[in-house]
Design an enzyme around this catalytic site. Structure first.
Site, PDB file in Angstrom:
ATOM      1  N   ASN A 191       0.848  -1.186   0.000  1.00 52.62           N
ATOM      2  CA  ASN A 191       0.000   0.000   0.000  1.00 52.62           C
ATOM      3  C   ASN A 191       0.883   1.234   0.000  1.00 52.62           C
ATOM      4  O   ASN A 191       2.033   1.159   0.414  1.00 52.62           O
ATOM      5  CB  ASN A 191      -0.836   0.050   1.285  1.00 52.62           C
ATOM      6  CG  ASN A 191      -2.061  -0.827   1.206  1.00 52.62           C
ATOM      7  OD1 ASN A 191      -2.352  -1.418   0.178  1.00 52.62           O
ATOM      8  ND2 ASN A 191      -2.774  -0.898   2.293  1.00 52.62           N
ATOM      9  N   ASP A 231      -4.944  -5.350   2.359  1.00 51.76           N
ATOM     10  CA  ASP A 231      -6.165  -6.099   2.666  1.00 51.76           C
ATOM     11  C   ASP A 231      -6.026  -7.585   2.340  1.00 51.76           C
ATOM     12  O   ASP A 231      -6.673  -8.412   2.959  1.00 51.76           O
ATOM     13  CB  ASP A 231      -7.338  -5.507   1.877  1.00 51.76           C
ATOM     14  CG  ASP A 231      -7.693  -4.125   2.407  1.00 51.76           C
ATOM     15  OD1 ASP A 231      -7.778  -3.990   3.638  1.00 51.76           O
ATOM     16  OD2 ASP A 231      -7.848  -3.191   1.592  1.00 51.76           O
ATOM     17  N   LYS A 239      11.327 -17.225  -8.252  1.00 57.16           N
ATOM     18  CA  LYS A 239      10.778 -16.123  -9.034  1.00 57.16           C
ATOM     19  C   LYS A 239       9.856 -16.657 -10.133  1.00 57.16           C
ATOM     20  O   LYS A 239      10.252 -17.585 -10.862  1.00 57.16           O
ATOM     21  CB  LYS A 239      11.941 -15.325  -9.658  1.00 57.16           C
ATOM     22  CG  LYS A 239      11.463 -14.136 -10.443  1.00 57.16           C
ATOM     23  CD  LYS A 239      12.611 -13.344 -11.024  1.00 57.16           C
ATOM     24  CE  LYS A 239      12.069 -12.252 -11.925  1.00 57.16           C
ATOM     25  NZ  LYS A 239      13.114 -11.575 -12.674  1.00 57.16           N
ATOM     26  N   PRO A 287      -5.668 -10.584   8.215  1.00 58.74           N
ATOM     27  CA  PRO A 287      -6.366 -10.290   9.473  1.00 58.74           C
ATOM     28  C   PRO A 287      -6.539  -8.786   9.632  1.00 58.74           C
ATOM     29  O   PRO A 287      -5.681  -8.017   9.187  1.00 58.74           O
ATOM     30  CB  PRO A 287      -5.410 -10.835  10.543  1.00 58.74           C
ATOM     31  CG  PRO A 287      -4.068 -10.878   9.885  1.00 58.74           C
ATOM     32  CD  PRO A 287      -4.328 -11.143   8.427  1.00 58.74           C
ATOM     33  N   ASP A 288      -7.641  -8.382  10.227  1.00 60.67           N
ATOM     34  CA  ASP A 288      -7.821  -6.963  10.525  1.00 60.67           C
ATOM     35  C   ASP A 288      -7.280  -6.721  11.933  1.00 60.67           C
ATOM     36  O   ASP A 288      -7.909  -7.074  12.932  1.00 60.67           O
ATOM     37  CB  ASP A 288      -9.299  -6.571  10.422  1.00 60.67           C
ATOM     38  CG  ASP A 288      -9.467  -5.057  10.480  1.00 60.67           C
ATOM     39  OD1 ASP A 288      -8.810  -4.421  11.332  1.00 60.67           O
ATOM     40  OD2 ASP A 288     -10.234  -4.515   9.668  1.00 60.67           O
ATOM     41  N   ILE A 289      -6.104  -6.149  11.994  1.00 66.16           N
ATOM     42  CA  ILE A 289      -5.392  -6.024  13.277  1.00 66.16           C
ATOM     43  C   ILE A 289      -6.133  -5.071  14.206  1.00 66.16           C
ATOM     44  O   ILE A 289      -6.255  -5.312  15.412  1.00 66.16           O
ATOM     45  CB  ILE A 289      -3.932  -5.565  13.029  1.00 66.16           C
ATOM     46  CG1 ILE A 289      -3.253  -6.537  12.065  1.00 66.16           C
ATOM     47  CG2 ILE A 289      -3.149  -5.473  14.326  1.00 66.16           C
ATOM     48  CD1 ILE A 289      -2.010  -6.009  11.398  1.00 66.16           C
ATOM     49  N   PHE A 297      -7.324   4.622  12.196  1.00 66.30           N
ATOM     50  CA  PHE A 297      -7.276   5.670  11.187  1.00 66.30           C
ATOM     51  C   PHE A 297      -8.207   5.255  10.050  1.00 66.30           C
ATOM     52  O   PHE A 297      -8.338   4.068   9.770  1.00 66.30           O
ATOM     53  CB  PHE A 297      -5.855   5.841  10.627  1.00 66.30           C
ATOM     54  CG  PHE A 297      -5.019   6.805  11.425  1.00 66.30           C
ATOM     55  CD1 PHE A 297      -4.587   6.479  12.702  1.00 66.30           C
ATOM     56  CD2 PHE A 297      -4.670   8.046  10.903  1.00 66.30           C
ATOM     57  CE1 PHE A 297      -3.818   7.358  13.451  1.00 66.30           C
ATOM     58  CE2 PHE A 297      -3.902   8.939  11.634  1.00 66.30           C
ATOM     59  CZ  PHE A 297      -3.478   8.597  12.911  1.00 66.30           C
ATOM     60  N   LYS A 323     -16.763   2.861   9.923  1.00 68.93           N
ATOM     61  CA  LYS A 323     -15.546   2.074  10.197  1.00 68.93           C
ATOM     62  C   LYS A 323     -15.317   1.942  11.689  1.00 68.93           C
ATOM     63  O   LYS A 323     -14.962   0.873  12.191  1.00 68.93           O
ATOM     64  CB  LYS A 323     -14.351   2.756   9.518  1.00 68.93           C
ATOM     65  CG  LYS A 323     -13.131   1.908   9.457  1.00 68.93           C
ATOM     66  CD  LYS A 323     -12.159   2.371   8.395  1.00 68.93           C
ATOM     67  CE  LYS A 323     -12.640   2.020   7.002  1.00 68.93           C
ATOM     68  NZ  LYS A 323     -11.737   2.414   5.946  1.00 68.93           N
TER      69      LYS A 323
HETATM   70  O1  C5P Z   1     -10.364  -1.018   6.654  1.00 65.99           O
HETATM   71  P1  C5P Z   1      -9.338   0.043   6.536  1.00 65.99           P
HETATM   72  O2  C5P Z   1      -8.011  -0.463   6.017  1.00 65.99           O
HETATM   73  O3  C5P Z   1      -9.778   1.275   5.842  1.00 65.99           O
HETATM   74  O4  C5P Z   1      -9.105   0.475   8.052  1.00 65.99           O
HETATM   75  C1  C5P Z   1      -8.149   1.394   8.431  1.00 65.99           C
HETATM   76  C2  C5P Z   1      -7.790   1.205   9.867  1.00 65.99           C
HETATM   77  O5  C5P Z   1      -7.728  -0.175  10.229  1.00 65.99           O
HETATM   78  C3  C5P Z   1      -6.412   1.738  10.171  1.00 65.99           C
HETATM   79  O6  C5P Z   1      -6.383   2.117  11.527  1.00 65.99           O
HETATM   80  C4  C5P Z   1      -5.546   0.517   9.904  1.00 65.99           C
HETATM   81  O7  C5P Z   1      -4.299   0.605  10.563  1.00 65.99           O
HETATM   82  C5  C5P Z   1      -6.396  -0.585  10.441  1.00 65.99           C
HETATM   83  N1  C5P Z   1      -6.225  -1.886   9.773  1.00 65.99           N
HETATM   84  C6  C5P Z   1      -5.649  -2.947  10.443  1.00 65.99           C
HETATM   85  N2  C5P Z   1      -5.563  -4.174   9.828  1.00 65.99           N
HETATM   86  C7  C5P Z   1      -6.034  -4.361   8.588  1.00 65.99           C
HETATM   87  C8  C5P Z   1      -6.606  -3.286   7.892  1.00 65.99           C
HETATM   88  C9  C5P Z   1      -6.690  -2.062   8.505  1.00 65.99           C
HETATM   89  O8  C5P Z   1      -5.222  -2.773  11.578  1.00 65.99           O
HETATM   90  N3  C5P Z   1      -5.928  -5.535   8.013  1.00 65.99           N
END
Ligand code: C5P
Length: 410
Positions: free
Chosen positions: A219, A287, A297, A314-316, A334, A348
């Site tokens: 990203n 994501d 390679k 995973p969404d941390i 954020f 969010k």
């Molecule tokens: O879903 P999005 O990426 O827009 O969400 C942004 C927020 O979620 C930020 O605080 C980002 O650091 C956190 N995040 C996370 N793990 C992910 C995706 C986003 O901690 N896989």
């Protein structure tokens, strides 16, 4: 994983021109014995009483003397210098320095730093008794004490006694142990380092998800905002673990940085940094990651690009917010958005279960830029716009809100 030890407290010591300046050398020694780092500024008049060399030897840092020194200003500019410190101590504080500070006169390094600082200022006046009791000096002192909030100056001394000029009365600079005590009270008090004893975890930068040994998905994120948050929290006394994806930034002094590359590594590093009082997740986590990373390679073949199979990362932030007993007391996310910023950020916030979200309109020039504009949205629905300012300013504002939150909730 070991925890970061709290960084040393820092004092910016302004040594004015007075016979008592020799006592400032003793003060530096006392600071250092108490684990306080000192950076000295010596005024032109101060130079008549102590040498830059003796101050440099005792502080272990070059002494700053001039506002217009290209070498000094590139090392740490005077604004940065005033921000570096947890406390500014003026000893001896002469009638001249007091007058400048009371009236906003900034014409040399010492007086400019006094105007530029966002930290508490402690002054140890030293002057002839007739000067000290002069209504002009007394009015200036009263004025400095009365300034609002953090701008209000704290005074220690002067003491009564025999003076170098042979007269007797108030005007002698307080003894170094008293100045030390007053300084430590400010450094360790709620105004000085309100997040002292608090643990923070901050994520910053992008993640990099490999496709094969030479390619990957990532990203756009310079990490600047997250690094600034880590620094601002540390400046307020927090013990900060900065979990960072690949970026080209120096770790802020006193912050423990844990390098990671992938989202999974970031998740593990965050979990290992808990428990924490506050988590600020500013990383731009990819994501998706590639399912089945190629060990060699991937070769280009005529007539077709390889099909990548992606799986969700995973969404941390969401995981940390729903971490049961290990959930930090305050979780801040954020939201970088390009559309209906506030509505998307609010959605969010509730989807992820965090307490606050920093909504960031990224349609303008944000990535890699020095400035940013955000809206802080809290789960209780309250909102605060922080208009365009430097990422460091945004970070300081956010850290200040975090400190207020803990002060109020206790
Ligand atoms: O879903 P999005 O990426 O827009 O969400 C942004 C927020 O979620 C930020 O605080 C980002 O650091 C956190 N995040 C996370 N793990 C992910 C995706 C986003 O901690 N896989």
């Amino acid at each position: 994983m070991t925890s970061a030890s709290a960084r040393p407290r820092r004092v910016l010591l302004i040594v004015g021109g007075g016979i008592a300046a020799y006592k400032s050398l003793e003060l530096v020694r006392l600071f250092s014995r108490s684990g306080v780092e000192t950076q000295a500024i010596l005024t032109k008049a101060g130079e008549e009483f102590v040498t830059p060399l003796s101050l440099a030897a005792l502080t272990g840092r070059p002494v700053r003397q001039s506002l217009f020194s290209p070498d000094d200003e590139t090392a740490m500019g005077h604004i940065e210098l005033s921000r570096w410190a947890d406390l500014v101590v003026v000893a001896p504080a002469t009638a001249g320095l007091i007058a400048k500070a009371a009236n906003g006169l900034a014409d040399d390094l010492a007086s400019t730093t006094l105007m530029a600082t966002d930290k508490r200022v402690l002054m140890a006046p030293a002057m002839n008794v007739r000067m000290w009791t002069h209504p002009a000096v007394q009015a200036n002192v009263a004025r400095l004490k009365d300034f609002e909030g953090l701008h209000g100056v704290v005074f220690v001394g002067p003491d009564e006694g025999e003076m170098a000029c042979g007269e007797f009365g108030p005007g002698r600079m307080a003894e170094p142990p008293s100045i030390l005590e007053a300084a430590l009270a400010l450094l360790d008090g709620p105004d000085g380092r309100p997040l002292s004893g608090r643990r923070a975890v901050v994520t910053a930068g992008p993640t990099f998800e490999p496709i094969d040994p030479v390619r990957g998905l990532t990203n756009r994120s310079s990490g600047k905002q997250g690094y600034a948050v880590a620094r601002a929290l540390s400046d307020l006394g927090a013990e900060v673990t900065l979990v960072s994806g690949p970026v080209a930034l120096e770790a802020p002094a006193g912050v423990r940085r844990v390098w990671v590359e992938t989202a999974e590594q970031m998740r593990a590093a965050v979990a290992a940094a808990l428990p924490a009082d506050v988590a600020v997740m500013s990383a731009a986590v990819a994501d998706w990651r590639v399912d089945g990373v190629a060990t060699g390679k991937i070769k280009k073949a005529p007539g077709g690009a390889p099909k990548l199979s992606l799986i969700e990362n995973p969404d941390i932030l969401a995981e940390t917010s729903r971490n049961g007993p290990r959930r930090p007391k305050l979780v801040v996310g954020f939201a970088a958005e390009t559309g209906d910023l506030i509505a998307l950020a609010k959605a969010k916030l509730s989807r992820k279960g965090c307490d606050w979200i920093v909504a960031n309109d990224v349609s303008a020039d944000v990535f890699g830029a020095e400035a940013n504009a955000v809206t802080l949205i809290r789960a209780d629905g309250s909102m605060e716009a922080l208009d365009r300012r430097s990422k460091a300013e945004i970070a300081r504002a956010l850290a200040a809100r975090i400190a207020e939150h803990f002060t109020e909730s206790e």
